[in-house]
Write a protein that holds these residues in place. Structure first.
Motif, short mmCIF file in Angstrom:
data_model
loop_
_atom_site.label_atom_id
_atom_site.label_comp_id
_atom_site.label_asym_id
_atom_site.label_seq_id
_atom_site.Cartn_x
_atom_site.Cartn_y
_atom_site.Cartn_z
N HIS A 95 16.37 -12.06 7.10
CA HIS A 95 17.04 -11.07 6.26
C HIS A 95 16.08 -10.67 5.15
O HIS A 95 15.71 -11.50 4.31
CB HIS A 95 18.33 -11.64 5.67
N VAL A 96 15.68 -9.41 5.12
CA VAL A 96 14.79 -8.87 4.09
C VAL A 96 15.54 -7.76 3.38
O VAL A 96 15.95 -6.78 4.00
CB VAL A 96 13.49 -8.31 4.70
N SER A 97 15.74 -7.90 2.07
CA SER A 97 16.39 -6.84 1.30
C SER A 97 15.57 -6.56 0.06
O SER A 97 14.87 -7.43 -0.46
CB SER A 97 17.82 -7.22 0.92
N TYR A 98 15.68 -5.35 -0.44
CA TYR A 98 14.87 -4.90 -1.58
C TYR A 98 15.80 -4.44 -2.69
O TYR A 98 16.62 -3.55 -2.49
CB TYR A 98 13.94 -3.77 -1.18
N LEU A 99 15.66 -5.03 -3.86
CA LEU A 99 16.38 -4.58 -5.05
C LEU A 99 15.37 -4.24 -6.13
O LEU A 99 14.20 -4.63 -6.08
CB LEU A 99 17.35 -5.65 -5.55
N SER A 100 15.81 -3.51 -7.15
CA SER A 100 14.89 -2.98 -8.15
C SER A 100 14.17 -4.08 -8.95
O SER A 100 13.12 -3.84 -9.51
CB SER A 100 15.65 -2.08 -9.12
N HIS A 101 14.73 -5.30 -8.98
CA HIS A 101 14.09 -6.33 -9.77
C HIS A 101 13.19 -7.24 -8.92
O HIS A 101 12.81 -8.31 -9.36
CB HIS A 101 15.15 -7.18 -10.49
N TYR A 102 12.86 -6.81 -7.70
CA TYR A 102 11.86 -7.55 -6.93
C TYR A 102 10.52 -7.53 -7.67
O TYR A 102 10.19 -6.56 -8.34
CB TYR A 102 11.65 -6.89 -5.56
N ARG A 103 9.77 -8.56 -7.50
CA ARG A 103 8.43 -8.61 -8.10
C ARG A 103 7.37 -8.13 -7.12
O ARG A 103 6.18 -8.18 -7.42
CB ARG A 103 8.12 -10.04 -8.54
N PHE A 104 7.76 -7.73 -5.95
CA PHE A 104 6.78 -7.25 -4.99
C PHE A 104 7.37 -6.12 -4.17
O PHE A 104 8.57 -6.04 -3.98
CB PHE A 104 6.30 -8.38 -4.06
N ASP A 105 6.52 -5.23 -3.71
CA ASP A 105 6.92 -4.16 -2.82
C ASP A 105 6.62 -4.58 -1.39
O ASP A 105 5.61 -5.21 -1.11
CB ASP A 105 6.18 -2.86 -3.15
N ILE A 106 7.50 -4.20 -0.49
CA ILE A 106 7.30 -4.50 0.92
C ILE A 106 6.66 -3.27 1.56
O ILE A 106 7.21 -2.17 1.49
CB ILE A 106 8.65 -4.82 1.60
N ASP A 107 5.51 -3.45 2.17
CA ASP A 107 4.89 -2.34 2.89
C ASP A 107 4.87 -2.66 4.37
O ASP A 107 5.21 -3.77 4.80
CB ASP A 107 3.47 -2.08 2.36
N THR A 108 4.50 -1.67 5.16
CA THR A 108 4.53 -1.82 6.61
C THR A 108 3.61 -2.94 7.08
O THR A 108 3.97 -3.71 7.98
CB THR A 108 4.14 -0.49 7.28
N MET A 109 2.45 -3.07 6.47
CA MET A 109 1.49 -4.09 6.90
C MET A 109 2.02 -5.50 6.62
O MET A 109 1.93 -6.39 7.48
CB MET A 109 0.15 -3.89 6.19
N THR A 110 2.60 -5.69 5.42
CA THR A 110 3.18 -7.00 5.09
C THR A 110 4.31 -7.35 6.05
O THR A 110 4.39 -8.47 6.57
CB THR A 110 3.70 -7.01 3.65
N LEU A 111 5.20 -6.37 6.28
CA LEU A 111 6.32 -6.59 7.18
C LEU A 111 5.84 -6.89 8.59
O LEU A 111 6.40 -7.76 9.29
CB LEU A 111 7.23 -5.37 7.16
N ASP A 112 4.81 -6.21 9.03
CA ASP A 112 4.26 -6.44 10.36
C ASP A 112 3.75 -7.88 10.50
O ASP A 112 3.96 -8.53 11.54
CB ASP A 112 3.13 -5.46 10.64
N GLY A 113 3.10 -8.39 9.45
CA GLY A 113 2.63 -9.77 9.49
C GLY A 113 3.76 -10.76 9.62
O GLY A 113 3.66 -11.75 10.37
N TRP A 114 4.86 -10.52 8.90
CA TRP A 114 6.01 -11.41 9.01
C TRP A 114 6.62 -11.35 10.41
O TRP A 114 6.97 -12.38 10.99
CB TRP A 114 7.07 -11.03 7.98
N LEU A 115 6.78 -10.13 10.94
CA LEU A 115 7.44 -9.97 12.23
C LEU A 115 6.63 -10.55 13.38
O LEU A 115 7.20 -10.90 14.42
CB LEU A 115 7.72 -8.48 12.48
N ARG A 116 5.33 -10.66 13.21
CA ARG A 116 4.49 -11.23 14.27
C ARG A 116 4.37 -12.75 14.18
O ARG A 116 3.79 -13.37 15.07
CB ARG A 116 3.09 -10.60 14.20
N SER A 117 4.95 -13.35 13.15
CA SER A 117 4.82 -14.79 12.97
C SER A 117 5.53 -15.56 14.09
O SER A 117 6.68 -15.25 14.44
CB SER A 117 5.41 -15.21 11.62
N PRO A 118 4.88 -16.59 14.65
CA PRO A 118 5.55 -17.43 15.66
C PRO A 118 6.78 -18.15 15.12
O PRO A 118 7.63 -18.59 15.90
CB PRO A 118 4.45 -18.44 16.04
N ALA A 119 6.89 -18.26 13.79
CA ALA A 119 8.04 -18.95 13.19
C ALA A 119 9.36 -18.26 13.50
O ALA A 119 10.42 -18.89 13.42
CB ALA A 119 7.85 -19.06 11.68
#
Length: 410
Positions: A95-119
């Motif tokens: 579950h990945v959600s974005y709210l205005s008080h996040y300390r980081f922005d999610i970009d396509t490259m970061t998300l791609d790395g997470w989605l490719r994880s064997p975990a």
């Protein structure tokens, strides 16, 4: 002294009972403990490793539940990557959600790395929610999802996407997907239909305020519930204008949310029994070859095939919002009064007037020709705007165990 001794004795007894409970839980098989851990929030699940040596390996062997909500909303993206690298997989939920008080922005490259994880191999639930309200206000642009999101097509049972651009799904098959939500998503009409065609076991579908397509055709042997809404887009930004239920033998409920009116054509949905909230104005409804429309400019259009048999609408519950006792609205409601043969209840939400006394209600029933209703057991309810039935919540599209999706609000 005696009281202190008794209190100490009680405390020791309670500690012994707790130790016994802990021993019972710790004595369960690893697969049972893994089922418990994978249902815990991410942080709590990871903390079970410090309980004892018995629990140390359970978190790593249980399917990963990575829920990026509180208290992980302020976690840097690098920390999330470390969680994924520390777990060997498989995954149960991301579950990945974005709210205005996040300390980081999610970009396509970061998300791609997470989605490719064997975990998260073998993922069962995927939710990527990137802020539909921020998208509406023009604060962000929809995030293109990487094609790696499609690698879970063979295992996902629940998918929910918000404020993003879906990749071309092609001929991808989703054999286990039962619940699908697209909210403020951009997707082409051809790609959406390819996605739906690949969902052979889907039971509930929510399409809310999406872009990129103007027409949706439903052909599904398993779909039981649909929720839809549409918002105004730019001239070059298509929005949903027509929903065609071509063949849905298991469809039971069709729910509408706030937004622009959508044309609905029901060709074959023999089990459809809940419909609403209809606004009474603007909706174009077609059942078989019989159509009814009341337009916003005050005109009523009704047409039917004169050679067909009388239409039999098998709706059980109907809710009409913003109802006025004008001729056009009355004729709209009478369409269902005269044709819904198994109707149990029809609720009319009054916009500008309050519900009157019994004599007033009898007059309205006379206008609707309730005495000639197709379903003799049907009940008719008039509610004021203040005590009205609320619009169905998104979760009520997916929670079929709830008998009545319309909740009263005060």
């Amino acid at each position: 002294m005696v009281m202190a001794t008794r209190a100490k004795k009680r405390r020791l007894e309670e500690e012994e009972k707790q130790e016994l409970v802990d021993d019972i839980i710790s004595g369960l098989p690893d697969d049972v403990l893994g089922d418990i851990v994978t249902l815990l929030p991410t942080r709590d699940g990871a903390r079970t490793q410090v309980l004892s040596s018995r629990w140390r390996h359970i978190w790593r062997s249980a399917p990963l539940n990575l829920d990026l909500q509180e208290p992980l909303r302020c976690t840097p993206a690098s920390d999330i990557s470390r969680v994924l690298s520390a777990h060997p997989g498989p995954g149960r939920r991301l579950h990945v959600s974005y709210l205005s008080h996040y300390r980081f922005d999610i970009d396509t490259m970061t998300l791609d790395g997470w989605l490719r994880s064997p975990a998260i191999d073998g993922l069962r639930e995927l939710e990527i929610l990137l802020g539909h309200y921020r998208l509406r206000r023009g604060l962000i642009k929809p995030l293109p999802l990487p094609p790696s999101v499609l690698r879970f097509s063979s295992t996902l049972a629940v998918a929910r996407f918000e404020a993003c651009v879906l990749p071309d799904c092609g001929a991808t098959h989703w054999p286990h997907l039962k619940k699908l939500t697209l909210f403020s998503v951009t997707v082409s009409e051809s790609s959406l239909h390819a996605l739906l065609a690949g969902c052979s076991a889907i039971e509930s579908l929510l399409l809310r305020d999406n872009r990129g397509f103007s027409r949706v055709k439903i052909v599904s042997p398993s779909l039981r519930s649909i929720g839809v809404s549409s918002i105004r887009g730019r001239d070059d930004d298509p929005r949903l204008q027509q929903l065609v239920i071509e063949d849905a033998p298991c469809l039971e409920r069709l729910l509408f949310f706030d937004g622009l009116d959508i044309g609905i054509s029901v060709i074959s949905a023999p089990r459809l029994d809940i419909l609403g909230k209809l606004k009474g104005v603007g909706h174009m409804l077609q059942f078989g070859t019989t159509a009814l429309q009341i337009t916003n400019d005050g005109e009523e259009n009704a047409s039917s095939d004169k050679n067909q048999e009388p239409i039999n609408i098998r709706l059980r519950k109907i809710v009409v919002a913003y109802f006025h006792f004008r001729k056009l609205h009355i004729e709209f409601a009478k369409f269902f009064v005269m044709n819904a043969s198994v109707l149990e209840s029809m609720t009319l939400e009054l916009k500008h007037v309050s519900v009157g006394n019994n004599a007033w209600i009898r007059r309205q029933c006379t206008l609707l020709q309730v005495e000639k209703r197709a379903s003799k057991g049907a009940r008719f309810h008039f509610v004021s705007h203040k005590g009205s039935f609320g619009l169905p919540r998104a979760k009520q599209v997916h929670e079929m165990s709830k008998h009545d999706p319309f909740q009263k609000t005060h």
